[in-house]
Design an enzyme around this catalytic site. Structure first.
Site, mmCIF file in Angstrom:
data_model
loop_
_atom_site.group_PDB
_atom_site.id
_atom_site.type_symbol
_atom_site.label_atom_id
_atom_site.label_comp_id
_atom_site.label_asym_id
_atom_site.label_seq_id
_atom_site.Cartn_x
_atom_site.Cartn_y
_atom_site.Cartn_z
ATOM 1 N N LYS A 76 0.847 -1.199 0.000
ATOM 2 C CA LYS A 76 0.000 0.000 0.000
ATOM 3 C C LYS A 76 0.880 1.246 0.000
ATOM 4 C CE LYS A 76 -3.785 -2.431 2.304
ATOM 5 N NZ LYS A 76 -4.465 -2.784 3.542
ATOM 6 N N GLN A 103 -4.652 -1.350 9.701
ATOM 7 C CA GLN A 103 -4.548 -2.692 9.116
ATOM 8 C C GLN A 103 -5.132 -3.739 10.069
ATOM 9 O OE1 GLN A 103 -3.544 -3.343 6.013
ATOM 10 N NE2 GLN A 103 -3.832 -5.528 6.258
ATOM 11 N N ASP A 120 -11.094 2.872 4.335
ATOM 12 C CA ASP A 120 -11.400 1.438 4.349
ATOM 13 C C ASP A 120 -12.910 1.189 4.386
ATOM 14 O OD1 ASP A 120 -9.542 -0.592 4.152
ATOM 15 O OD2 ASP A 120 -8.821 -0.335 6.194
HETATM 16 N N1 GUN Z 1 -6.792 -6.889 6.245
HETATM 17 C C1 GUN Z 1 -7.139 -7.655 5.175
HETATM 18 N N2 GUN Z 1 -7.729 -6.882 4.239
HETATM 19 C C2 GUN Z 1 -7.760 -5.621 4.719
HETATM 20 C C3 GUN Z 1 -8.266 -4.383 4.224
HETATM 21 O O1 GUN Z 1 -8.806 -4.262 3.120
HETATM 22 N N3 GUN Z 1 -8.092 -3.310 5.040
HETATM 23 C C4 GUN Z 1 -7.509 -3.403 6.258
HETATM 24 N N4 GUN Z 1 -7.416 -2.305 6.995
HETATM 25 N N5 GUN Z 1 -7.059 -4.533 6.761
HETATM 26 C C5 GUN Z 1 -7.180 -5.629 5.986
#
Ligand code: GUN
Length: 279
Positions: free
Chosen positions: A50, A94, A117
């Protein structure tokens, strides 16, 4: 043989469009802050991806890596700081968080206007009402990929396997908002295989390698594989790709399917958050 739903290709198209848009900006760039607590190996990889992609796009990006033992209070005060920071337009925490942290408290603390998110109750509520602001990245990426291949979900039978906040639940609402007939299956579902066999569109978000076998799918179905499971030295999906692809019309590969789409949607949401504050 099935047609591959190429998420890598579409994500690159979306990312280069975003890059062009960002290059034209005269002011400070869109800013994304990522909070990573602990050292979950998969989370570490996702977060670096990311960060790398955000930088490639010309975004401002910061990653806050906190130790596994970090307290709720510490995380909350960091979120408060980021909520107020004018350099930051998008905040992502995350998942998963360590077990001593109450995830819901943390998600509730992120400003809904920086919640790229889409996990804040405000954004999930708006999604459920059919008037979304930020849509969770993985389900949004799936809808964009289906659209790219002109797969219309209206009137189709969609089966979502998995009921997580990140994928299953928002996915079901998105499909419903586009007039699919939706079934959500989970670990307590009886006759899971039979349920899957009824699907015109099957979304596999289970988290178990090769769970969906050839016998689970209807001939000609569209199969979307959200799984990313480490099996020996390979990343494999929740779908047993080799045997399933013989029977279906469209299928996403792993890797190169939904993973890159999730990242592209995160950056798209961050750009949207930026545009919203600039208005
Ligand atoms: N963990 C697995 N997929 C995601 C996601 O799309 N966003 C976040 N914040 N954590 C994750």
């Amino acid at each position: 043989m099935a047609t591959l739903l190429d998420g890598k290709k579409l994500s690159q198209k979306i990312i280069s469009q975003l890059k062009e848009d960002i290059q034209k900006l005269k002011k400070l760039p869109p800013g994304l802050a990522v909070i990573l607590v602990g050292d979950n190996p998969a989370s570490k990889i996702y977060v670096s991806k990311k960060e790398k992609t955000a930088k490639e796009l010309g975004m401002y990006s910061e990653v806050h890596r906190l130790p596994r033992a970090a307290s709720e209070k510490e995380i909350l005060s960091l979120i408060q700081f980021l909520n107020e920071s004018p350099k930051i337009h998008g905040i992502l925490v995350q998942m998963p968080l360590p077990p001593h942290i109450q995830t819901q408290f943390i998600l509730n603390a992120v400003s809904p206007h920086k919640d790229v998110d889409g996990f804040h109750p405000f954004n999930l509520g708006r999604l459920m009402m059919g008037d979304p602001l930020f849509i969770p990245c993985t389900p949004q990426g799936i809808m964009e990929l289906l659209k790219e291949y002109h797969i219309d979900v209206a009137g189709k039978k969609a089966v979502v396997v998995g009921r997580s906040l990140i994928v299953g639940k928002p996915m079901a609402h998105l499909l419903l908002s586009q007039n699919a007939t939706v079934t959500i299956c989970h670990s307590k579902t009886k006759n899971l295989e039979e349920e899957c066999q009824t699907a015109d569109i099957l979304i596999a978000a289970i988290g178990q390698p090769h769970f969906i076998k050839n016998s689970f799918v209807k001939k000609g179905a569209v199969v979307v594989d959200v799984g990313m499971n480490r099996l020996k030295d390979k990343i494999v999906g929740d779908v047993d790709f080799d045997t399933v692809q013989e029977k279906v019309s469209y299928i996403t590969p792993v890797p190169g399917g939904i993973g890159p789409m999730t990242i592209a949607m995160l950056l798209k949401n961050t750009y949207k958050a930026f545009l919203n504050t600039a208005l």
